[in-house]
Design an enzyme around this catalytic site. Sequence first.
Site, PDB file in Angstrom:
ATOM      1  CB  CYS A 159      -0.953  -0.013   1.189  1.00 18.31           C
ATOM      2  SG  CYS A 159      -1.922  -1.533   1.292  1.00 18.31           S
ATOM      3  CG  HIS A 284      -2.883   3.858   5.369  1.00 21.85           C
ATOM      4  ND1 HIS A 284      -2.704   3.862   4.003  1.00 21.85           N
ATOM      5  CD2 HIS A 284      -2.911   2.547   5.748  1.00 21.85           C
ATOM      6  CE1 HIS A 284      -2.620   2.600   3.572  1.00 21.85           C
ATOM      7  NE2 HIS A 284      -2.755   1.805   4.603  1.00 21.85           N
ATOM      8  CD  GLU A 295      -3.349   6.943   9.655  1.00 21.23           C
ATOM      9  OE1 GLU A 295      -2.910   7.774   8.825  1.00 21.23           O
ATOM     10  OE2 GLU A 295      -4.199   6.076   9.363  1.00 21.23           O
ATOM     11  CE  LYS A 312      -6.616   3.406   2.286  1.00 24.57           C
ATOM     12  NZ  LYS A 312      -5.887   4.669   2.500  1.00 24.57           N
ATOM     13  CG  HIS A 317      -6.648   0.229   0.850  1.00 26.77           C
ATOM     14  ND1 HIS A 317      -5.708   0.854   0.068  1.00 26.77           N
ATOM     15  CD2 HIS A 317      -5.966  -0.338   1.872  1.00 26.77           C
ATOM     16  CE1 HIS A 317      -4.515   0.673   0.599  1.00 26.77           C
ATOM     17  NE2 HIS A 317      -4.641  -0.046   1.700  1.00 26.77           N
ATOM     18  CG  PHE A 379       0.346  -6.257   4.457  1.00 24.85           C
ATOM     19  CD1 PHE A 379      -0.451  -5.652   5.403  1.00 24.85           C
ATOM     20  CD2 PHE A 379      -0.222  -7.223   3.641  1.00 24.85           C
ATOM     21  CE1 PHE A 379      -1.785  -5.992   5.550  1.00 24.85           C
ATOM     22  CE2 PHE A 379      -1.551  -7.584   3.778  1.00 24.85           C
ATOM     23  CZ  PHE A 379      -2.336  -6.974   4.728  1.00 24.85           C
TER      24      PHE A 379
END
Length: 391
Positions: A159, A284, A295, A312, A317, A379
């Site tokens: 991502c 994010h 976050e 999102k 996403h 990730f």
Amino acid sequence: MTAGYHLNALGLINALGRGRATVAAGLFAGDQRGMCAMGGLLEGRRVMVGAVPGGLPEIPPALRRFDSRNNRMLLAAVLEIEAEIRAAIAKFGPGRVAVILGTSTSGISDNEPGVAEKVRTGRFPEGFDYDRQDNASPSLFLRAYFELTGLAMTISTACTSSAKTLASARRLIASGLVDAAIIGGADTLCRLTVNGFASLDLVADTLCNPFSKNRGGINIGEGAAVFLMSREPVGPRIAGIGESSDAYHMSTPDPDGAGAFTAMRRALDESGFAPADIAYLNLHGTATELNDSMEAKAVHELFGSVPCSSTKPLVGHTLGAAGSMELAFLYLALEAAGGELPPHISDGAADPDLPPLHLVAKGETAAHRRAMMSNSFAFGGSNISVILSNE
């Protein structure tokens, strides 16, 4: 406009629509009409996704070897800024314009039926081409499309992929290897990705709900966002880039948000801006339990209160394209005549376990537009924060 590295042009397509004007209108209105429940991605289950409706431009016949939905999505975004790209090629030369793109899926969606046939029959169907899903395909396609002779590469760090294209392009321009770069990313809906996230129990059946106490997982989306980047003082300036790699876990973020904090802090330090100079932060904000928790901690610790939102719920996403997609939203906010900001769309149910955030309400405008930041976390502990500025 301050000297440095600039995003000279932007083309994009996503669930909000096609082109800067259409996407901006939907973005600032908090329009969720592009989010839809789709079957066929998970066995026996419909999931909410951000889908691009309608047809996409055809790949030119001479480049048919690159044909995939992903590259057609990429081409749709590129066509919006083709004139600016060709002008840069004419100015700098075909060997001095790089192509650096990010993707997670490339053309996997086009190859999934062939893989299924191989499982059923033991053979791939006639015409099956693995290169269609090669992550190099988008960059090689654009290099061929524009008849470039220089560097072309794809970054695939989940991502953070397309946000990292800015850092790579900046290094290449600074080194004198190129004068400009076509950067950004594209990703398309496919069974592989949705099933992968579902196996981690991270996929929501309904609209995602970032930072809510009722958040239940991610909505996958598709789209492309492409920029022309150079030293030409046109468009938003890349004021700061902060990267970190905490390598906490293969799929789980550091629960304390240390890597996220470090990326944001480094971006601020490089830019010379103080936290109060950031007019807006694109989170994010995946609407997963652990991502939102870490976050929120990192943002609260560094900023205290800064107008912020996760976009999102409007486009899903978009995976490898998410970094460039959300930087595109900064681009649109920095040029918005009325100072509009992307609103945070959720059920409004605050999570008492999260530190409070200043989540942007519909109709809220920026107090100033000196600088804006976007976060992308991936990730494996890959983190990047980017600051764009009008100064």
